[in-house]
Design an enzyme around this catalytic site. Structure first.
Site, PDB file in Angstrom:
ATOM      1  N   GLU A  57     -11.803  38.835 -12.182  1.00 21.06           N
ATOM      2  CA  GLU A  57     -12.088  39.453 -10.883  1.00 21.06           C
ATOM      3  C   GLU A  57     -12.877  40.748 -11.044  1.00 21.06           C
ATOM      4  OE1 GLU A  57     -11.843  38.429  -7.863  1.00 21.06           O
ATOM      5  OE2 GLU A  57     -10.425  36.775  -7.910  1.00 21.06           O
ATOM      6  N   ASP A  73     -14.110  43.609  -1.437  1.00 19.27           N
ATOM      7  CA  ASP A  73     -12.993  43.465  -2.371  1.00 19.27           C
ATOM      8  C   ASP A  73     -12.932  44.707  -3.244  1.00 19.27           C
ATOM      9  OD1 ASP A  73     -12.462  40.881  -1.442  1.00 19.27           O
ATOM     10  OD2 ASP A  73     -13.724  39.950  -2.970  1.00 19.27           O
ATOM     11  N   LYS A 103      -7.905  53.952  -2.347  1.00 22.13           N
ATOM     12  CA  LYS A 103      -6.797  54.247  -3.267  1.00 22.13           C
ATOM     13  C   LYS A 103      -6.690  53.187  -4.370  1.00 22.13           C
ATOM     14  CE  LYS A 103      -3.102  56.149  -3.035  1.00 22.13           C
ATOM     15  NZ  LYS A 103      -2.590  56.900  -4.177  1.00 22.13           N
ATOM     16  N   ASP A 106      -8.687  54.046  -7.995  1.00 26.15           N
ATOM     17  CA  ASP A 106      -8.379  55.099  -8.981  1.00 26.15           C
ATOM     18  C   ASP A 106      -7.711  54.503 -10.226  1.00 26.15           C
ATOM     19  OD1 ASP A 106      -5.695  54.720  -8.384  1.00 26.15           O
ATOM     20  OD2 ASP A 106      -5.558  56.478  -7.101  1.00 26.15           O
ATOM     21  N   ASN A 108      -4.697  54.805 -11.327  1.00 26.24           N
ATOM     22  CA  ASN A 108      -3.280  54.466 -11.211  1.00 26.24           C
ATOM     23  C   ASN A 108      -3.168  53.146 -10.445  1.00 26.24           C
ATOM     24  OD1 ASN A 108      -0.599  54.208 -10.490  1.00 26.24           O
ATOM     25  ND2 ASN A 108      -0.294  56.392 -10.075  1.00 26.24           N
ATOM     26  N   ASP A 112      -1.961  49.042  -6.611  1.00 22.77           N
ATOM     27  CA  ASP A 112      -2.674  47.756  -6.665  1.00 22.77           C
ATOM     28  C   ASP A 112      -1.691  46.627  -6.999  1.00 22.77           C
ATOM     29  OD1 ASP A 112      -4.367  50.065  -7.659  1.00 22.77           O
ATOM     30  OD2 ASP A 112      -5.960  48.593  -7.446  1.00 22.77           O
TER      31      ASP A 112
HETATM   32  C1  LIG Z   1       1.120  56.191  -9.807  1.00 25.02           C
HETATM   33  O1  LIG Z   1       1.331  56.126  -8.412  1.00 25.02           O
HETATM   34  C2  LIG Z   1       2.672  55.900  -8.035  1.00 25.02           C
HETATM   35  C3  LIG Z   1       2.700  55.737  -6.522  1.00 25.02           C
HETATM   36  O2  LIG Z   1       1.851  54.695  -6.120  1.00 25.02           O
HETATM   37  C4  LIG Z   1       3.533  57.042  -8.507  1.00 25.02           C
HETATM   38  O3  LIG Z   1       4.879  56.802  -8.181  1.00 25.02           O
HETATM   39  C5  LIG Z   1       3.386  57.198 -10.027  1.00 25.02           C
HETATM   40  O4  LIG Z   1       4.089  58.333 -10.468  1.00 25.02           O
HETATM   41  C6  LIG Z   1       1.924  57.319 -10.422  1.00 25.02           C
HETATM   42  N1  LIG Z   1       1.820  57.272 -11.876  1.00 25.02           N
HETATM   43  C7  LIG Z   1       1.140  58.182 -12.569  1.00 25.02           C
HETATM   44  C8  LIG Z   1       1.096  57.959 -14.042  1.00 25.02           C
HETATM   45  O5  LIG Z   1       0.571  59.118 -12.032  1.00 25.02           O
END
Ligand SMILES: *[C@@H]1O[C@H](CO)[C@@H](O)[C@H](O)[C@H]1NC(C)=O
Ligand SMILES: *[C@@H]1O[C@H](CO)[C@@H](O)[C@H](O)[C@H]1NC(C)=O
Length: 149
Positions: A57, A73, A103, A106, A108, A112
């Site tokens: 994907e 997408d 969002k 990114d 993190n 997703d």
């Molecule tokens: C990633 O995002 C989640 C919320 O969607 C959060 O709880 C988590 O701490 C974040 N992880 C990092 C490594 O920043």
């Protein structure tokens, strides 16, 4: 001289970029994270299915965006703005994951993964992903997680 100045400026720009940028996942880093976040066995599919899906994907790129005309997408799982996320420019978007599509770009991917699980749960499988049907379904996927666990 110009080259040095350019290098210096590039470095400054690179340092100034906030960490909420996209990234390209390493295959095994992704596989481990997926396992940690409960994707192994979810809707009866293996981590290898999800890694294969992400490979085909987005090529493991969290900032991947593809426009098909009426919607777009987003991200490593190529989540669609018609049904699942809101990009502010898809009329009638359902936004079923209650998230901004941006969002999903990114580095993190926890959000997703949450949204991808919702999609898979509603479909009772990974068939909503065209690339999974085409490249992963029914195939030997062991190479996608080889050496990861
Ligand atoms: C990633 O995002 C989640 C919320 O969607 C959060 O709880 C988590 O701490 C974040 N992880 C990092 C490594 O920043
Ligand atoms: C674009 O994607 C949406 C959602 O997957 C789909 O409903 C629509 O038919 C697609 N449009 C085109 C032109 O492929």
């Amino acid at each position: 001289m110009k080259t040095l100045l350019f290098l210096g400026l590039s470095l400054l720009v690179a340092l100034a970029v906030p960490s909420a940028e996209g990234k390209v996942f390493d295959r095994c880093e992704l596989a481990r994270l997926m396992k940690e976040q409960g994707m192994d066995g979810f809707v009866g599919r293996k981590v290898a299915d999800w890694v294969c899906l992400a490979k085909h994907e987005s090529d493991y790129r969290t900032d991947a965006v593809n426009d098909n005309g009426s919607s777009r997408d987003y991200g490593i799982f190529q989540i669609n703005s018609q049904y699942w996320c809101d990009d502010g420019k898809t009329p009638g978007s359902k936004n079923a994951c209650h998230i901004s599509c941006y969002k999903l770009l990114d580095d993190n991917i926890s959000d997703d993964i949450q949204c991808a699980k919702k999609i898979a749960q509603e479909a009772r499988g990974l068939s909503p992903w065209v690339a999974w049907n085409r490249y992963c379904r029914g195939k030997d996927l062991s190479s996608y997680v080889k050496g990861c666990f």
